[in-house]
Scaffold this motif. Structure first.
Motif, PDB file in Angstrom:
ATOM      1  N   SER A 191      12.283  -5.226  12.532  1.00 39.59           N
ATOM      2  CA  SER A 191      13.203  -6.349  12.696  1.00 39.59           C
ATOM      3  C   SER A 191      12.690  -7.568  11.941  1.00 39.59           C
ATOM      4  N   PHE A 192      11.392  -7.805  12.027  1.00 41.19           N
ATOM      5  CA  PHE A 192      10.787  -8.909  11.281  1.00 41.19           C
ATOM      6  C   PHE A 192      10.952  -8.698   9.787  1.00 41.19           C
ATOM      7  N   LEU A 193      10.878  -7.429   9.363  1.00 40.70           N
ATOM      8  CA  LEU A 193      11.093  -7.102   7.959  1.00 40.70           C
ATOM      9  C   LEU A 193      12.486  -7.522   7.512  1.00 40.70           C
ATOM     10  N   VAL A 194      13.499  -7.184   8.307  1.00 43.86           N
ATOM     11  CA  VAL A 194      14.876  -7.516   7.946  1.00 43.86           C
ATOM     12  C   VAL A 194      15.087  -9.031   7.941  1.00 43.86           C
ATOM     13  N   THR A 195      14.619  -9.693   9.002  1.00 51.35           N
ATOM     14  CA  THR A 195      14.849 -11.138   9.100  1.00 51.35           C
ATOM     15  C   THR A 195      13.998 -11.939   8.126  1.00 51.35           C
ATOM     16  N   SER A 196      12.958 -11.325   7.577  1.00 51.66           N
ATOM     17  CA  SER A 196      12.096 -12.048   6.644  1.00 51.66           C
ATOM     18  C   SER A 196      12.865 -12.538   5.420  1.00 51.66           C
ATOM     19  N   ILE A 197      13.885 -11.798   5.021  1.00 49.65           N
ATOM     20  CA  ILE A 197      14.698 -12.234   3.881  1.00 49.65           C
ATOM     21  C   ILE A 197      15.387 -13.549   4.206  1.00 49.65           C
ATOM     22  N   GLY A 198      15.947 -13.641   5.414  1.00 50.59           N
ATOM     23  CA  GLY A 198      16.608 -14.863   5.822  1.00 50.59           C
ATOM     24  C   GLY A 198      15.647 -16.005   6.076  1.00 50.59           C
TER      25      GLY A 198
ATOM     26  N   GLU B  60       6.123  -8.637   1.042  1.00 54.01           N
ATOM     27  CA  GLU B  60       4.874  -8.552   1.807  1.00 54.01           C
ATOM     28  C   GLU B  60       5.115  -7.949   3.186  1.00 54.01           C
ATOM     29  N   VAL B  61       6.138  -8.447   3.884  1.00 54.28           N
ATOM     30  CA  VAL B  61       6.416  -7.924   5.223  1.00 54.28           C
ATOM     31  C   VAL B  61       6.768  -6.437   5.147  1.00 54.28           C
ATOM     32  N   ALA B  62       7.540  -6.052   4.114  1.00 59.55           N
ATOM     33  CA  ALA B  62       7.917  -4.651   3.955  1.00 59.55           C
ATOM     34  C   ALA B  62       6.699  -3.773   3.732  1.00 59.55           C
ATOM     35  N   THR B  63       5.728  -4.303   3.025  1.00 58.07           N
ATOM     36  CA  THR B  63       4.505  -3.535   2.798  1.00 58.07           C
ATOM     37  C   THR B  63       3.839  -3.187   4.117  1.00 58.07           C
ATOM     38  N   PHE B  64       3.740  -4.164   5.011  1.00 61.05           N
ATOM     39  CA  PHE B  64       3.108  -3.917   6.303  1.00 61.05           C
ATOM     40  C   PHE B  64       3.972  -3.033   7.191  1.00 61.05           C
ATOM     41  N   SER B  65       5.287  -3.197   7.112  1.00 60.35           N
ATOM     42  CA  SER B  65       6.174  -2.348   7.910  1.00 60.35           C
ATOM     43  C   SER B  65       6.122  -0.898   7.443  1.00 60.35           C
ATOM     44  N   LEU B  66       6.152  -0.692   6.133  1.00 56.64           N
ATOM     45  CA  LEU B  66       6.080   0.674   5.612  1.00 56.64           C
ATOM     46  C   LEU B  66       4.697   1.273   5.853  1.00 56.64           C
ATOM     47  N   ALA B  67       3.675   0.426   5.803  1.00 59.23           N
ATOM     48  CA  ALA B  67       2.341   0.910   6.157  1.00 59.23           C
ATOM     49  C   ALA B  67       2.316   1.366   7.609  1.00 59.23           C
TER      50      ALA B  67
ATOM     51  N   ILE C  54      -7.279  -0.404   3.674  1.00 58.32           N
ATOM     52  CA  ILE C  54      -7.937  -0.664   2.384  1.00 58.32           C
ATOM     53  C   ILE C  54      -6.887  -0.959   1.311  1.00 58.32           C
ATOM     54  N   GLY C  55      -5.811  -0.204   1.330  1.00 63.80           N
ATOM     55  CA  GLY C  55      -4.733  -0.451   0.378  1.00 63.80           C
ATOM     56  C   GLY C  55      -4.092  -1.810   0.568  1.00 63.80           C
ATOM     57  N   LEU C  56      -3.903  -2.206   1.837  1.00 64.97           N
ATOM     58  CA  LEU C  56      -3.329  -3.521   2.112  1.00 64.97           C
ATOM     59  C   LEU C  56      -4.228  -4.636   1.595  1.00 64.97           C
ATOM     60  N   LEU C  57      -5.519  -4.495   1.815  1.00 65.47           N
ATOM     61  CA  LEU C  57      -6.483  -5.493   1.327  1.00 65.47           C
ATOM     62  C   LEU C  57      -6.425  -5.613  -0.189  1.00 65.47           C
ATOM     63  N   THR C  58      -6.301  -4.488  -0.876  1.00 64.65           N
ATOM     64  CA  THR C  58      -6.234  -4.497  -2.338  1.00 64.65           C
ATOM     65  C   THR C  58      -5.026  -5.281  -2.844  1.00 64.65           C
ATOM     66  N   GLY C  59      -3.851  -5.018  -2.258  1.00 66.40           N
ATOM     67  CA  GLY C  59      -2.638  -5.696  -2.692  1.00 66.40           C
ATOM     68  C   GLY C  59      -2.658  -7.186  -2.404  1.00 66.40           C
ATOM     69  N   LEU C  60      -3.141  -7.562  -1.222  1.00 63.29           N
ATOM     70  CA  LEU C  60      -3.196  -8.978  -0.865  1.00 63.29           C
ATOM     71  C   LEU C  60      -4.126  -9.756  -1.790  1.00 63.29           C
ATOM     72  N   THR C  61      -5.256  -9.153  -2.112  1.00 62.17           N
ATOM     73  CA  THR C  61      -6.217  -9.830  -2.986  1.00 62.17           C
ATOM     74  C   THR C  61      -5.639 -10.035  -4.383  1.00 62.17           C
ATOM     75  N   LEU C  62      -4.968  -9.026  -4.902  1.00 61.44           N
ATOM     76  CA  LEU C  62      -4.344  -9.146  -6.219  1.00 61.44           C
ATOM     77  C   LEU C  62      -3.278 -10.241  -6.221  1.00 61.44           C
TER      78      LEU C  62
ATOM     79  N   ALA D  61      -0.403  -1.920  -3.470  1.00 63.92           N
ATOM     80  CA  ALA D  61      -0.871  -1.781  -2.086  1.00 63.92           C
ATOM     81  C   ALA D  61      -0.408  -0.482  -1.430  1.00 63.92           C
ATOM     82  N   LEU D  62       0.901  -0.204  -1.464  1.00 66.18           N
ATOM     83  CA  LEU D  62       1.409   0.972  -0.753  1.00 66.18           C
ATOM     84  C   LEU D  62       0.890   2.286  -1.327  1.00 66.18           C
ATOM     85  N   PRO D  63       0.935   2.504  -2.658  1.00 64.56           N
ATOM     86  CA  PRO D  63       0.360   3.742  -3.185  1.00 64.56           C
ATOM     87  C   PRO D  63      -1.137   3.879  -2.896  1.00 64.56           C
TER      88      PRO D  63
END
Length: 455
Positions: free
Chosen positions: A59-66, A256-263, A424-432, A404-406
């Motif tokens: 839900s946070f993922l969807v509302t993040s756009i708004g 960003e939110v989608a990355t965490f939701s899909l993770a 570990i993947g999330l950390l990589t994407g955030l740092t980049l 991040a996701l791959p």
């Protein structure tokens, strides 16, 4: 060094004054999900916790756009205020509310569709059943949430952020009360179980929207911007401008939110214990992230004000002050996550040592990416203040979805590192993202300084 401190001390102080109420208000929004998870985990157990956590995340993922899209309005209001444009501020406020209603209709429908097709996320049958019903109720709460966010842009842009802070914190208290009463069925209220938690969020968000609109129209602080003569002015151009600038900003937030939701969906493939533990660590990381978004919003407002005044020096100093403040805040949380991880995990769930142990290990991982998370979100806010929205959108798309996701999937499944590999993947994407967004902001500053005024 002394000269730098003298120069930036008032900048830091002003950023802190503006940031604190916004941080508290932002924290209150995410703490509704945290409150839901705390009550669900303690009163109903691990499987409902996983279902509620996944639903809140999606839900946070969807509302993040708004939410992300509407946040540009505060920067535009700040720019207009720097030009003493009262009529322009009125039009931005009314246009922001129209955009909020429009986006809530679109995003609410999307949320309902996700609920009905929840099977595609590959969760267990019980998690799917519970999460679907939970998410349908959350879908109804998108309209009041976005109306609240749209209305608060006027307050934030005019530097009255305490309004949203008090409303959000009182709503958080109501949400906790509603959770307890509706989950357990206290007094005349029926025992609703997990659905009681979702209903508590809906009722709290309705209160937030009504309270914010009543304050704006009745407080007297905004009378100069709400004159009847202004209300007759057309706002079509402002609606289009908010959508033009806001949607890329909303998509930046979404990526960003989608990355965490899909993770989180990935973690669900690993098992219910991993999902519950991941939700605990994610709630903590999301809480600190939302606090950093408060500093990001302050950066957008202060940078936007400097743009309205035509001050290149003001833009530079406002951005640097926000970066420094975010690094200090997120560094503190990094220390907390690394040293009190077990205690933090046990706040959420008891009598389940397997979940607590995994959550404690994930909180260590979350500690490592606090600085990256804080820097990248302030970079987005600073760039939003100068209406640079398209390039940051591509940066976040690349950092989170291409990297991040791959990387998370590779380490978790190919390398067999389980849920720790996802982080570990999330950390990589955030740092980049943090590196690229920061470089983008300071590169633009150098171009402006080459044109005229320096620091």
């Amino acid at each position: 060094m002394q000269n730098k401190w003298v120069t930036y001390r008032p900048e830091l102080a002003d950023t802190v004054r503006l940031s604190i109420p916004i941080v508290i208000a932002q924290l209150g929004v995410i703490l509704m999900g945290v409150t839901d998870n705390l009550f669900v985990g303690r009163l109903l157990g691990a499987v409902p916790l996983g279902a509620a956590g996944l639903s809140n995340s999606l839900s946070f993922l969807v509302t993040s756009i708004g939410v992300g899209g509407l946040s540009v309005v505060a920067a535009l209001v700040s720019q207009a205020n720097g030009r003493n444009g009262e009529a322009e501020i009125n039009k931005l406020f009314r246009a922001g509310l129209r955009v909020a209603v429009l986006l809530s209709m679109v995003l609410g429908l999307l949320s309902v569709l996700m609920a009905f097709f929840f099977d595609v996320f590959g969760q267990s049958a019980e998690v799917t059943r519970l999460a679907r019903n939970f998410m349908l109720v959350l879908s109804a709460s998108i309209l009041p949430l976005l109306v609240f966010v749209g209305a608060r842009q006027l307050c934030d842009g005019l530097r009255y952020p305490r309004v949203a802070m008090f409303i959000t914190m009182s709503a958080l208290v109501l949400n906790a009360l509603f959770n307890y009463v509706l989950i357990k069925g206290i007094g005349p209220f029926p025992e609703m179980g997990l659905q009681g938690s979702a209903t508590a969020t809906l009722l709290s968000r309705i209160y937030m929207a009504v309270a914010m609109l009543l304050y704006v129209y009745r407080s007297g602080l905004f009378t100069a911007y709400l004159k009847p003569a202004f209300n007759a002015l057309p706002v079509q151009a402002e609606v289009k401008n908010i959508l033009r600038l806001g949607l890329p900003g909303g998509m930046t937030f979404f990526f960003e939110v989608a990355t965490f939701s899909l993770a989180q969906v990935m973690v669900g493939w690993l098992g219910e214990i991993q999902l519950a533990a991941h939700q605990i660590a994610l709630n903590m990381a999301s809480t600190t992230y939302m606090m950093a978004t408060g500093i990001s919003s302050a950066a957008a407002i202060r940078v936007g004000a400097a743009v309205g005044q035509g001050s290149q020096t003001g833009i530079r100093r406002a951005g640097i002050a926000a970066f420094v403040l975010s690094i200090a805040l997120m560094g503190t949380f990094a220390t907390l996550f690394l040293t009190a991880n077990t205690w933090l995990a046990e706040l959420y769930i008891r009598d389940n040592p397997a979940v607590s142990a995994v959550a404690a290990s994930l909180l260590i991982m979350a500690g490592f990416f606090q600085l990256s998370d804080g820097i990248q979100v302030v970079g987005i806010g600073s760039l939003r203040g100068i209406a640079d929205v398209n390039v940051p959108t591509w940066i976040t798309l690349f950092s989170y979805w291409v990297v991040a996701l791959p990387t998370s999937y590779f380490f978790a499944f190919t390398m067999g590192m389980n849920v720790e590999g996802v982080w570990i993947g999330l950390l990589t994407g955030l740092t980049l993202a943090a590196v690229l967004l920061t470089l983008r902001f300071f590169r633009l500053i150098r171009r402006w300084e080459g044109v005229g005024q320096g620091a």
